[in-house]
Design an enzyme around this catalytic site. Structure first.
Site, PDB file in Angstrom:
ATOM      1  N   ASP A   1      53.646  54.998   8.207  1.00 41.36           N
ATOM      2  CA  ASP A   1      53.057  54.506   9.455  1.00 41.36           C
ATOM      3  C   ASP A   1      51.587  54.898   9.546  1.00 41.36           C
ATOM      4  O   ASP A   1      51.240  56.067   9.439  1.00 41.36           O
ATOM      5  CB  ASP A   1      53.805  55.083  10.659  1.00 41.36           C
ATOM      6  CG  ASP A   1      55.278  54.733  10.648  1.00 41.36           C
ATOM      7  OD1 ASP A   1      55.592  53.537  10.559  1.00 41.36           O
ATOM      8  OD2 ASP A   1      56.119  55.658  10.721  1.00 41.36           O
TER       9      ASP A   1
ATOM     10  N   ASP B   1      52.021  58.158   2.772  1.00 45.24           N
ATOM     11  CA  ASP B   1      52.565  58.121   4.113  1.00 45.24           C
ATOM     12  C   ASP B   1      52.865  56.648   4.426  1.00 45.24           C
ATOM     13  O   ASP B   1      52.391  55.747   3.731  1.00 45.24           O
ATOM     14  CB  ASP B   1      51.543  58.704   5.097  1.00 45.24           C
ATOM     15  CG  ASP B   1      51.993  58.588   6.525  1.00 45.24           C
ATOM     16  OD1 ASP B   1      53.102  59.058   6.836  1.00 45.24           O
ATOM     17  OD2 ASP B   1      51.234  58.005   7.329  1.00 45.24           O
TER      18      ASP B   1
ATOM     19  N   ASP C   1      47.115  59.066   6.675  1.00 46.21           N
ATOM     20  CA  ASP C   1      46.187  58.739   7.766  1.00 46.21           C
ATOM     21  C   ASP C   1      46.026  59.851   8.784  1.00 46.21           C
ATOM     22  O   ASP C   1      45.275  59.681   9.743  1.00 46.21           O
ATOM     23  CB  ASP C   1      46.685  57.493   8.510  1.00 46.21           C
ATOM     24  CG  ASP C   1      47.950  57.771   9.315  1.00 46.21           C
ATOM     25  OD1 ASP C   1      48.900  58.356   8.749  1.00 46.21           O
ATOM     26  OD2 ASP C   1      47.983  57.428  10.513  1.00 46.21           O
TER      27      ASP C   1
END
Length: 223
Positions: free
Chosen positions: A14, A12, A178
């Site tokens: 961001d 991922d 995240d």
């Protein structure tokens, strides 16, 4: 973890590789200001990111108007999203920064000849410039944004397409992210998944989403 050494690693963007919320918040606040609405601020935006630009804008617009997200019209959302995209193009690399350990882990994987991909819900138009501005664009063999496929995360399509393009089986890859969207997408793709503790995950402890492993820094994954 089900794989001792992955044949590929999907990341991922961001909240995993880069803390991009400062720039995203600047852009969203500028869009809201043009609509004569109050600025949301970085702390609120940090809890809103993760599902792509349009849903971010919907959350910010609903907050600014003190309405439910369901009550917003398509025209309102389209206008706010257009403004957000215009401002984000300006602010893209102003305050965004790599998290500690990212460069070290990417460099280690590169030295081990492990192919890497970015799979992010961020619109693809912003991704190459962000990666380039951070100096990590050369690490990735595949880069997919939220509009690169029909279904963004938590649907597994983006992860499966990345694996296909890398020429590896999902079970032999790691997904590193995240948020619950990353965990859910990896589970649906039958892929081992690592959660980072420092990301955005809508204010929720990533451990509660039960990834195979949680790390505080990506350099903990160096073997």
């Amino acid at each position: 973890m089900q794989v001792t050494k992955p044949q590929a690693v999907l990341f991922d963007l961001d909240g995993t590789l880069v803390d991009s919320v400062p720039d995203i918040a600047l852009a969203l606040d500028a869009a809201l200001a043009e609509l004569s609405l109050a600025e949301a601020g970085i702390d609120r935006v940090r809890d809103w990111v993760g599902n792509g630009a349009r849903i971010l804008v919907v959350r910010g617009l609903a907050w600014g108007l003190q309405q439910t997200t369901e009550s917003l019209s398509t025209e309102q959302i389209d206008r706010a999203e257009q403004l957000f995209r215009q401002h984000y193009s300006r602010y893209l690399n102003q305050a965004s920064a790599l998290y500690s350990g990212v460069t070290e882990y990417l460099s280690w994987l590169h030295a081990q000849a492990v192919p890497m991909a970015v799979v992010t819900n961020k619109p693809i138009a912003f991704v190459p410039a962000l990666l380039s501005g951070l100096g990590i664009d050369g690490f990735f063999d595949v880069v997919l944004g939220g509009d690169s496929v029909d279904n963004s995360k938590p649907h597994p399509q983006m992860l499966l397409v990345a694996c296909q393009r890398l020429g590896v089986e999902p079970q032999q890859c790691w997904m590193v992210g995240d948020s619950c969207n990353d965990i859910e997408a990896a589970r649906a793709a039958e892929m081992p998944v690592v959660g980072v503790s420092y990301g955005y995950n809508h204010g929720r402890d990533i451990a509660l989403d039960r990834p195979d492993r949680v790390v505080d820094s990506l350099n903990e994954l160096i073997m």
